[in-house]
Design an enzyme around this catalytic site. Structure first.
Site, mmCIF file in Angstrom:
data_model
loop_
_atom_site.group_PDB
_atom_site.id
_atom_site.type_symbol
_atom_site.label_atom_id
_atom_site.label_comp_id
_atom_site.label_asym_id
_atom_site.label_seq_id
_atom_site.Cartn_x
_atom_site.Cartn_y
_atom_site.Cartn_z
ATOM 1 N N HIS A 182 13.234 11.329 52.266
ATOM 2 C CA HIS A 182 12.070 10.506 52.582
ATOM 3 C C HIS A 182 11.656 9.602 51.415
ATOM 4 O O HIS A 182 10.831 8.695 51.582
ATOM 5 C CB HIS A 182 10.894 11.393 53.002
ATOM 6 N N ASP A 242 12.518 5.610 55.262
ATOM 7 C CA ASP A 242 11.264 5.737 56.003
ATOM 8 C C ASP A 242 11.543 6.336 57.383
ATOM 9 O O ASP A 242 12.644 6.216 57.925
ATOM 10 C CB ASP A 242 10.596 4.376 56.166
#
Length: 430
Positions: A401, A405
């Protein structure tokens, strides 16, 4: 007679220590030159250490699972003559690699753990004061008589009181009766004894399993994972696969669904090249690769390994199937090389028919994406005003992450889904 000392070998590449994963000899054993004394594992490979001389094992330093510094003496042999006053290193005897593992990318090191050792069973109290014959059998459905303290002890021990003989008035069960039952000194009422199993097995985590544990812990601690699950209708691609297998030419491999998924990944990466990367978080640098090198997580007798299908962008589905089969066989029989276990840029993980409905794959650091494949199931799907049977499979995929995204992760998987649901497009892309 003299002593010949053998040191932990220097296998190069900056390795400063190695783990002892197997001893093939014990003190007092008579050995010949080239007999394998031990196997050690580094971050680069597992190697056997052969004896450079004839002799008798006089001393062994270190136990299986110990991390030992390069150059430290690990075994001493009693030999004819003066021996080696300078402690000749085992490096001079050219240890040979028997199994290899990835350097710092794919998580796998082929070496099986030793057989677990049995820990002595916890002793139970032995009370012979009472006898099974002195207790009256209870009628079916009759509630056993016992004090609250006895009932609590029985519950804590996992004992059902209806099976315990009572020697008190009206068959009341005492603490002594319960002790006798637990110890096996009394027979159960109306059936075989169900004594709690209090044995414990001590299994030392070493070798490949320890390496896997270290890598998984490191990945989960350092990488903020995001897992995205999407449903894919694979009816059409499964029909195509069945047709291609039925019409295959001689020598062509039998196709599973995995090469089709790999082909979809290759095409999707063209639109989302960031997913085919390594992230060096120490230097805040992302290395985005042009070539697609797919790590194929595979379970072996020794544990998890990740062989690499290199330059999948150049291969047909048959070519990927061939290479996947070759690498999987090499991983299982231990003949796979370190080069075949390193360099993946994105990983495909599948548990085959045991794939379950959803999984949460762990990142194969320093990669930023791993695609997880769940099992194919026939499910009712609403289409054109009615339910129709369709073959459905979930993709459960994880992403780093810090780099990827959630929106990009979803779009990447949906691109793969679109290709699989319209399999002709897998062969139309340039």
């Amino acid at each position: 007679m003299g002593l010949h000392k053998i040191q932990m070998p220097d296998v190069g590449e900056g390795i400063t220590e190695a783990e002892i994963v197997e001893w093939n000899v014990k003190v007092g054993d008579v050995i010949k030159e080239d007999d394998v004394l031990a196997a050690v594992m580094t971050d680069k490979a597992t190697v056997e250490i052969p004896s450079p001389v004839d002799g008798t094992v006089a001393d062994i330093s270190g136990e299986v699972g110990d991390m030992t510094a390069v150059g430290a003496v690990i075994i001493t042999l009693e030999v004819e003559g003066e021996g080696n006053a300078a402690s000749i290193s085992a490096e001079a005897s050219a240890p040979k690699a028997v199994e290899e593992k990835p350097a710092s990318k794919p998580a796998s090191e082929p070496k099986a753990e030793p057989a677990p050792k049995k820990v002595a069973e916890v002793k139970r109290p032995t009370v012979t004061k009472t006898s099974a014959a002195s207790g009256a059998l209870r009628a079916e459905g009759e509630k056993p008589l016992a004090s609250p303290a006895v009932r609590k002890r029985a519950a804590d021990a996992g004992v059902k009181l209806q099976y315990v003989h009572g020697t008190g008035p009206a068959g009341r069960i005492s603490h002594d009766d319960l002790d006798a039952y637990i110890s096996g000194a009394s027979a159960p009422v109306g059936g075989a004894s169900k004594v709690a199993d209090t044995s414990v097995e001590e299994i030392k985590v070493i070798g490949l399993r320890r390496k896997i544990a270290e890598r998984m812990q490191d990945a989960k601690q350092r990488i903020p994972h995001i897992t995205y699950v999407d449903e894919v209708d694979v009816t059409a691609v499964e029909d195509l696969r069945a047709h291609m297998n039925a019409t295959a030419k001689e020598g062509q491999p039998k196709l599973t669904i995995l090469p089709f998924i790999m082909r979809a990944m290759v095409i999707a990466i063209k639109d989302y090249p960031k997913l085919n990367s390594h992230y060096d978080d120490g230097n805040d640098t992302l290395y985005q690769y042009g070539g697609v090198h797919i790590g194929m997580a595979a379970q072996t007798p020794g544990g998890l390994m990740v062989p690499v299908i290199r330059h999948a962008e150049t291969m047909s589905v048959h070519g990927m199937a061939d290479e996947a089969k070759r690498l999987a066989n090499a991983a299982r029989d231990g003949s796979i090389t370190r080069d075949e276990l390193t360099g993946s840029t994105i990983t495909l993980s599948s548990l085959g028919k045991m794939g379950g409905i959803v999984s949460t794959p762990v990142m194969n650091s320093p990669e930023v994406a791993i695609v997880g494949v769940n099992k194919v199931e026939m499910r009712p799907v609403w289409r054109d005003g009615g339910f129709v049977p369709r073959k459905i499979m979930n993709l459960s995929s994880s992403f780093d992450h810090r780099i990827v995204d959630g929106w990009d992760a979803a779009e990447f998987i949906q691109r793969i889904r679109g290709l699989l649901e319209n399999p002709a497009t897998l062969f139309m892309e340039a």
